[in-house]
Scaffold this motif. Structure first.
Motif, PDB file in Angstrom:
ATOM      1  N   UNK A 155       0.838  -1.196   0.000  1.00 10.08           N
ATOM      2  CA  UNK A 155       0.000   0.000   0.000  1.00 10.08           C
ATOM      3  C   UNK A 155       0.876   1.250   0.000  1.00 10.08           C
ATOM      4  N   UNK A 156       0.321   2.359  -0.495  1.00  6.58           N
ATOM      5  CA  UNK A 156       1.107   3.590  -0.525  1.00  6.58           C
ATOM      6  C   UNK A 156       1.539   4.019   0.883  1.00  6.58           C
ATOM      7  N   UNK A 157       2.741   4.558   0.997  1.00  3.58           N
ATOM      8  CA  UNK A 157       3.269   4.926   2.311  1.00  3.58           C
ATOM      9  C   UNK A 157       2.374   5.941   3.004  1.00  3.58           C
ATOM     10  N   UNK A 158       1.783   6.833   2.204  1.00  2.00           N
ATOM     11  CA  UNK A 158       0.898   7.847   2.757  1.00  2.00           C
ATOM     12  C   UNK A 158      -0.232   7.198   3.564  1.00  2.00           C
ATOM     13  N   UNK A 159      -0.821   6.184   2.948  1.00  2.00           N
ATOM     14  CA  UNK A 159      -1.894   5.463   3.638  1.00  2.00           C
ATOM     15  C   UNK A 159      -1.391   4.859   4.936  1.00  2.00           C
ATOM     16  N   UNK A 160      -0.236   4.208   4.792  1.00  2.00           N
ATOM     17  CA  UNK A 160       0.272   3.489   5.949  1.00  2.00           C
ATOM     18  C   UNK A 160       0.550   4.452   7.107  1.00  2.00           C
ATOM     19  N   UNK A 161       1.184   5.578   6.770  1.00  2.00           N
ATOM     20  CA  UNK A 161       1.473   6.549   7.819  1.00  2.00           C
ATOM     21  C   UNK A 161       0.179   7.091   8.428  1.00  2.00           C
ATOM     22  N   UNK A 162      -0.788   7.334   7.566  1.00  2.00           N
ATOM     23  CA  UNK A 162      -2.075   7.831   8.065  1.00  2.00           C
ATOM     24  C   UNK A 162      -2.723   6.827   9.010  1.00  2.00           C
ATOM     25  N   UNK A 163      -2.765   5.595   8.562  1.00  2.00           N
ATOM     26  CA  UNK A 163      -3.351   4.546   9.399  1.00  2.00           C
ATOM     27  C   UNK A 163      -2.607   4.449  10.727  1.00  2.00           C
ATOM     28  N   UNK A 164      -1.303   4.544  10.638  1.00  2.00           N
ATOM     29  CA  UNK A 164      -0.493   4.424  11.852  1.00  2.00           C
ATOM     30  C   UNK A 164      -0.855   5.514  12.847  1.00  2.00           C
ATOM     31  N   UNK A 165      -0.956   6.744  12.331  1.00  2.00           N
ATOM     32  CA  UNK A 165      -1.241   7.854  13.232  1.00  2.00           C
ATOM     33  C   UNK A 165      -2.619   7.691  13.889  1.00  2.00           C
ATOM     34  N   UNK A 166      -3.584   7.326  13.060  1.00  2.00           N
ATOM     35  CA  UNK A 166      -4.937   7.132  13.605  1.00  2.00           C
ATOM     36  C   UNK A 166      -4.931   6.048  14.669  1.00  2.00           C
ATOM     37  N   UNK A 167      -4.232   4.973  14.361  1.00  2.00           N
ATOM     38  CA  UNK A 167      -4.197   3.869  15.325  1.00  2.00           C
ATOM     39  C   UNK A 167      -3.411   4.236  16.577  1.00  2.00           C
ATOM     40  N   UNK A 168      -2.403   5.051  16.389  1.00  2.00           N
ATOM     41  CA  UNK A 168      -1.622   5.473  17.560  1.00  2.00           C
ATOM     42  C   UNK A 168      -2.518   6.245  18.524  1.00  2.00           C
ATOM     43  N   UNK A 169      -3.279   7.165  17.970  1.00  2.00           N
ATOM     44  CA  UNK A 169      -4.214   7.924  18.801  1.00  2.00           C
ATOM     45  C   UNK A 169      -5.239   7.008  19.447  1.00  2.00           C
ATOM     46  N   UNK A 170      -5.735   6.105  18.663  1.00  2.00           N
ATOM     47  CA  UNK A 170      -6.749   5.187  19.174  1.00  2.00           C
ATOM     48  C   UNK A 170      -6.173   4.341  20.318  1.00  2.00           C
ATOM     49  N   UNK A 171      -4.936   3.892  20.138  1.00  2.00           N
ATOM     50  CA  UNK A 171      -4.295   3.068  21.173  1.00  2.00           C
ATOM     51  C   UNK A 171      -4.105   3.873  22.457  1.00  2.00           C
ATOM     52  N   UNK A 172      -3.668   5.120  22.281  1.00  2.00           N
ATOM     53  CA  UNK A 172      -3.483   5.984  23.453  1.00  2.00           C
ATOM     54  C   UNK A 172      -4.808   6.183  24.184  1.00  2.00           C
ATOM     55  N   UNK A 173      -5.831   6.420  23.388  1.00  2.00           N
ATOM     56  CA  UNK A 173      -7.158   6.608  23.979  1.00  2.00           C
ATOM     57  C   UNK A 173      -7.609   5.335  24.703  1.00  2.00           C
ATOM     58  N   UNK A 174      -7.420   4.200  24.046  1.00  2.00           N
ATOM     59  CA  UNK A 174      -7.845   2.935  24.642  1.00  2.00           C
ATOM     60  C   UNK A 174      -7.153   2.707  25.985  1.00  2.00           C
ATOM     61  N   UNK A 175      -5.845   2.941  26.005  1.00  2.00           N
ATOM     62  CA  UNK A 175      -5.107   2.750  27.256  1.00  2.00           C
ATOM     63  C   UNK A 175      -5.687   3.632  28.351  1.00  2.00           C
ATOM     64  N   UNK A 176      -5.932   4.874  28.009  1.00  2.00           N
ATOM     65  CA  UNK A 176      -6.453   5.802  29.012  1.00  2.00           C
ATOM     66  C   UNK A 176      -7.832   5.369  29.500  1.00  2.00           C
ATOM     67  N   UNK A 177      -8.689   5.052  28.558  1.00  2.67           N
ATOM     68  CA  UNK A 177     -10.041   4.638  28.940  1.00  2.67           C
ATOM     69  C   UNK A 177      -9.984   3.360  29.767  1.00  2.67           C
ATOM     70  N   UNK A 178      -9.136   2.444  29.338  1.00  2.00           N
ATOM     71  CA  UNK A 178      -9.033   1.171  30.065  1.00  2.00           C
ATOM     72  C   UNK A 178      -8.583   1.421  31.502  1.00  2.00           C
ATOM     73  N   UNK A 179      -7.531   2.188  31.665  1.00  2.39           N
ATOM     74  CA  UNK A 179      -7.036   2.424  33.018  1.00  2.39           C
ATOM     75  C   UNK A 179      -8.069   3.163  33.858  1.00  2.39           C
ATOM     76  N   UNK A 180      -8.816   4.042  33.224  1.00  3.27           N
ATOM     77  CA  UNK A 180      -9.873   4.723  33.970  1.00  3.27           C
ATOM     78  C   UNK A 180     -10.951   3.724  34.369  1.00  3.27           C
TER      79      UNK A 180
END
Ligand code: SF4
Ligand code: SF4
Lengths: 159, 708, 261
Positions: free
Chosen positions: B205-230
């Protein structure tokens, strides 16, 4: 002793202060590019969080408002969070399928990426399934009298 | 090129700032949850659990890290499952800390970097393995909750949500890694053996897509961790903290000892009837329960379909605490933790009757199987007895059958309507007399043992046979022993276990006074309940004796050759199965001696029941249940008799007068009179005993025999 | 409503009975004496009535100072206060003298109801309630297996050989109760502690208004002439179940022959 008591009496203020300071530190640190700021910021922010958590936790619970709000918007909140938590991952896992299709169309697919596709598919299935189960349970738990419902019917089932 | 990676790869400034700023949320929520709980614990009564700190911490290590009580042979599925989740999670957590140390401490402050080279490769391998373990464990847990559904399981929404979080978190981790590898194409990528194949599937897949997906998932992961710990703060996922605390502050005193009510006459609250009656340790335990259901596994009341289920009892109390300012209150908490609100919700509920039903309180046999199994050392029995104490001492509300027991204990010193003068009647059936302690003391003689006969052994026809058998054995072995005769009184065990602490203290005091007056030092008894009381509860009242159970003494006598056995037994042949009495086995860890005595018997094979030793299944007679009607569910004694029958044994060997009575009854109830009989160990041994008379006869016979 | 319950401190019936051959009286070792189990039914009845109608339960006894035990026990069950008639001069009283002494303390109380056991578990005369009713001039309702009060009327189910009679009387009245009125409660520890502080009034002959010569050994018109041991006759019948179901009939036949069923 007296410092401790003073600290304790003002724990909420200190907590907020630490958090604000911490955030300021990290912003400044990242802008300037000084890595040491991260440690200081992390320490300040989590210490502030701990202090606030303790100070609010130890008090008489009186936050009916928060609870009422949660009860009111709880369902919407759950759906929103569920989407934010699972959709990006689902998207990425789906992308693996597209990637594989691209590979196939180039005629250059071999065992490894196929295995990768399988892993992604497995993860997607597992994640979807558990998210579904958890959401269903939560929905029942949050419905008006569903709370009692869950309890009642599962307990009855066994007796 | 040295293997490593850029930490916070692809993450922009806002993300990096947010990562640190958001730290306040999980830390805050966690602290909030724990503080909320600690606030309730502080309402509890004092209880000194800060002694012997080294063994407390050592226990926490063995239980927490090494899972000694979690992975058990009889519960491999659950044990392995938990070990996978636990170790997976812990390794991933340690991994995060390592990355943080590299990124925030080592590099910026000391200019050192260790997150590279072979360490990096091993790290990647370990992280992938840990993620896989976590996923496997969570899937096992889901399979058990949704498909296998063992009878001991019951799922509230919380149970499922927690698992879902764990799975999603680890999947996100793999996705992030795969996306980064798909862009970076590190030559050492195969070390990340799970993400690597995925990265290959994504690579095209194009690198642009991959980087975009990565960033979105990074945010999502951060959010998940926070929500989970809460979320953790509000859910059973708090158990890594509370459970560990519960293990550290576990009971180190003998489990067979119920803590007395000190200064009974001055006490203004008796037993447990409200929040402030619990000890802080009990309130902590209530917060440590994670609904694993292990306490149900060998619980006689659960297994025979009675209202009392120890797990539910703990959860009900948790619901009660919640309603009074604890952490699961309100509609949300009730819905997510339905198991905590079995009989309703609301702060107006009384603890006894509203939160915990009186049926549950009176069902318990105090067998201790729940406490034995609980991985976080929750003590159900003291809790139940505490509520019984309130019912008896304060309200005088208890099953009607107990009234006669109490009045008999008060007036006659035994639960039964027999006169003290009848205590020694059984000795008339012996060829050789048994002296009474008072005579022995008066004549200035000494004995090896005081035989503490116990009420059933003195008065009940069936159990008198055990006493007589034991007396024969002791006489054959040449042991000097005496009895208290009419001076003997109940140890107070039945009164204490049904909550009549006042009567129990009077009786125990009286027994200790009698024993001390006779200068008794060594005691042998056939009754595990007396044994437990004398051993664990009398010392508090100034009664310090060396007490053995008759099965221990018999096995010693056999081992030392002080009694000998014939080549055949008059009473039993073939398969014998042994039932571990709760107060001998579980509470006092006497497992081997009774078995040793049985194995020494001629022509007998020992066949174990599936539930044996510390997992023994109660006869149904303990905790005063012997005196109460069993109206709810199936009969416990019959359930155990059926288990004995399944071993193919013809004899059920008992070592406790209560078990004896329960099984006599259970065998009749199960219609197994023809196929199974219950005999005490003493009876079995006495039935094969070579008595001095046999010896002389044998000698005479030998003399007559013509020389070969 | 005020209810007076007469109770007695008797030797524990579970322990062997001992009679002093010289005085021909029961040996009453205070350590082994208890509140007469038969009286517990009376106390229980009174407590239940008061629970429904409100009022006060006063327990009354005559006996040596140790009889305080029996009264404390009754108060541990829930009675509000107690009166003990105790005087050297009362030793050896017969039923009539006892009734006089009890009547003398009950009369000024003006109770709505007086409750006695059918008979005491030591002497078993069963005469006292009748004497007391006569002295107090109260209607007497005996052998109650159930007691209800409505307005000014007490109704009892009077147990008979074949069933029961319903009898009523206007209050005040005296009733005697049987063991069928309801299981007596077991005193809670709290009750035991509270009983220690409840008022107990001890009265001697002087304040009763009875003449010393009317009571005690001197006033007694009953004499114990002789005490003899009763030879125990073997009772009961052994019926072996041979599995064909006849045993049930046999047992029933036996029970009928002794008029139990
Ligand atoms: S002590 Fe025994 S009967 Fe009571 S709850 Fe525990 S396992 Fe069940
Ligand atoms: S009490 Fe212990 S064994 Fe029972 S469910 Fe709770 S944690 Fe598990």
């Amino acid at each position: 002793m007296t410092t401790l008591t003073t600290l304790w009496r003002h724990i909420t203020e200190f907590g907020w202060l630490a958090i604000v300071l911490g955030i300021a530190t990290i912003v400044a640190g990242e802008l300037v590019g000084w890595g040491g700021a991260r440690l200081v910021a992390a320490a300040l922010v989590s210490a502030g969080g701990l202090a606030l958590g303790i100070s609010y936790g130890i008090r008489e619970p009186g936050r009916r408002r928060v609870r009422g709000w949660l009860a009111r918007y709880g369902r919407a909140l759950v759906w929103l969070l569920a989407a934010l938590i699972t959709l990006p991952a689902a998207l990425a896992l789906g992308a693996a399928a597209i990637g594989s299709v691209v590979l196939v169309s180039h005629g250059s697919i071999d065992a490894m990426p196929l295995a990768g596709l399988a892993v992604a598919a497995g993860m997607l299935t597992a994640m979807t399934a558990v998210a579904f189960v958890a959401l269903r349970a939560t929905r029942a738990a949050l419905s008006k009298d569903g709370a009692r419902q869950v309890g009642v019917d599962t307990w009855e089932r066994r007796s | 090129m040295i293997p490593t990676r850029e930490i916070t790869w692809n993450v922009d400034l806002i993300g990096r700032v947010a990562l640190y700023a958001l730290l306040a949320l999980p830390a805050g929520f966690l602290a909030f949850g724990l503080a909320r709980r600690a606030r309730m614990w502080r309402l509890g009564q004092p209880d000194d659990r800060f002694d012997r700190l080294p063994s407390r911490l050592w226990g926490a290590l063995v239980q927490g890290i090494l899972h000694a009580r979690i992975v058990r042979r009889r519960n491999l599925y659950g044990g392995v499952m938990h070990a996978l989740v636990f170790w997976g999670f812990v390794i991933l957590f340690i991994g995060t800390v390592i990355v943080m140390v590299e990124h925030d401490v080592a590099v910026p402050l000391f200019g050192l970097s260790f997150y590279r080279g072979n360490f990096y490769l091993g790290f990647k391998l370990a992280m992938n393995l840990a993620g896989l373990m976590l996923i496997a464990g969570v899937l096992m847990a889901f399979a058990r909750r949704l498909m296998l559904q063992p009878a001991t399981f019951e799922s509230s929404a919380d149970d499922l949500v927690v698992l879902a979080f764990l799975l999603v978190l680890s999947v996100q981790g793999f996705i992030l890694q795969a996306l980064r590898l798909a862009v970076e194409r590190d030559p050492w990528a195969p070390w990340s053996f799970v993400s690597y194949p995925m990265s290959l599937a994504l690579q095209s897949l194009p690198e642009r897509w991959l980087r975009g997906l990565h960033l979105v998932n990074w945010w999502s992961h951060t959010l998940t961790t926070t929500v989970f710990l809460a979320y953790v703060a509000y859910s059973k996922m708090i158990h890594p903290f509370t459970g560990l605390a519960s293990v550290v502050f576990r009971r180190l005193r003998p489990p067979g000892r119920l803590d007395p009510i000190e200064n009974l006459e001055e006490a203004n609250r008796l037993g447990i009837a409200g929040l402030e009656d619990f000890t802080w340790a009990q309130l902590l335990q209530v917060d440590a329960c994670m609904h694993c259901g292990r306490c149900l596994e060998y619980c006689p009341t659960f297994r025979t379909g009675k209202p009392l289920r120890p797990r539910d009892l703990i959860l009900e109390v948790a619901g009660y605490v919640a309603d009074r300012g604890g952490i699961f209150s309100g509609e949300l908490g009730q819905g997510m933790n339905a198991a905590r609100f079995r009989w309703g919700a609301g702060a107006e509920r009384e603890l006894i009757g509203g939160v915990v039903s009186t049926e549950e309180i009176w069902d318990c046999t105090t067998c201790g199987a729940c406490m034995e199994q609980c991985p976080v050392y929750i003590e159900h029995v003291p809790l139940i007895v505490g509520m019984r104490r309130n019912l008896v001492l304060e309200r005088s509300e208890f099953p009607g059958e107990l009234t006669a027991v109490f009045t008999n204990l008060e007036r006659l010193g035994s639960p039964y309507q027999f006169r003290p003068a009848q205590r020694a009647d059984w000795t008339r059936k012996l060829e050789h007399p048994v002296p009474e302690m008072a005579e022995v003391v008066a004549s200035g003689e000494d004995v090896d043992y005081l035989l503490w006969v116990g009420c059933l052994g003195s008065f009940d026809g069936r159990n008198q046979r055990t006493t007589i058998a034991l007396a024969r054995i002791l006489q054959a072995a040449g042991i000097r022993f005496a009895i208290l005769g009419r001076e003997e009184t109940c140890t107070g065990d039945p009164a204490r276990r049904v909550g009549n602490e006042y009567l129990a203290q009077l009786l125990a005091q009286q027994a200790v006074e009698t024993l001390n007056a006779c200068q008794v030092r060594k005691i042998v008894t056939t009754c595990p309940h007396c044994f437990n009381a004398i051993r664990n509860e009398f010392p508090q009242l100034g009664g310090h004796y060396e007490v053995v159970h008759h099965s221990q003494l018999i096995s010693t006598l056999l081992a030392e050759g002080r009694i000998r056995l014939q080549s055949g037994s008059a009473v039993a042949q073939g398969k014998v199965t042994y039932h571990d009495p709760c107060y001998l086995g579980r509470y006092n860890r006497v497992f081997d001696e009774p078995r040793a005595a049985l194995s020494a018997l001629p022509g007998i094979q020992l066949a174990e029941m599936p539930r044996n030793r510390s997992r023994s299944f109660c006869c149904g007679g303990g905790g005063g249940r012997m005196f109460m009607e069993e109206t709810r569910g199936q009969r416990i004694n019959q359930a155990r008799v059926r288990e004995a029958l399944e071993t193919g044994a013809e004899v059920l060997a008992a070592a406790c007068p209560f078990c004896m009575t329960m099984f006599e009854d259970g065998i009749r109830g199960a219609g197994a009179e023809g196929s199974l009989q219950v005999l005490d160990i003493a009876e079995l041994v006495a039935g094969a005993l070579v008595t001095p008379r046999d010896d002389s006869r044998a000698a005479a016979g030998a003399g007559l025999e013509p020389p070969a | 409503m005020k209810i007076c319950v007469c109770v007695k401190h008797v030797p524990d019936p579970n322990l062997p009975v001992q009679v002093d051959p010289d005085t021909r009286r029961l040996v009453r070792d205070p350590v082994h004496c208890i509140l007469d189990p038969a009286d517990e039914y009376g106390v229980e009845t009174a407590l239940r009535l008061v629970m429904g109608h409100g009022g006060e339960v006063v327990v009354v006894s005559m006996g040596p100072p140790a009889a305080e035990d029996a009264l404390r026990r009754a108060m541990a069950m829930g009675a509000d206060r107690a009166i003990l008639v105790s005087d050297e001069a009362l030793a050896g009283s017969d039923v009539l003298a006892t009734a006089r002494a009890l009547a003398a303390v009950i009369r000024p109380e003006q109770p709505d109801l007086v409750i006695c056991a059918t008979e005491s578990t030591d002497a078993y005369t069963g005469l006292l309630p009748g004497a007391l009713a006569a002295l107090l001039d109260l209607p007497q309702l005996t052998f109650a297996r159930a007691v209800t009060i409505e307005g000014n009327t007490v109704t009892v189910q009077r147990a008979t050989e074949t069933g029961y009679q319903l009898i009523q009387a206007a209050l005040p009245a005296l009733i005697t109760v049987t063991a069928s009125v309801g299981e007596p409660r077991y005193p809670s520890f709290k009750g035991l502690m509270a009983a220690k502080r409840k008022p107990l009034d001890t009265r001697g002959v002087a304040v009763l208004g009875v003449e010393p010569h009317e009571v005690g050994e001197r006033g007694a018109r009953e004499r114990v002439i002789e005490v003899r041991e009763v030879r125990q006759v073997k009772q009961g019948k052994r019926i072996v179940d041979d599995g064909n179901g006849d045993s049930v009939e046999e047992i029933l036949a036996f029970l009928r022959s002794i008029q139990v069923v």
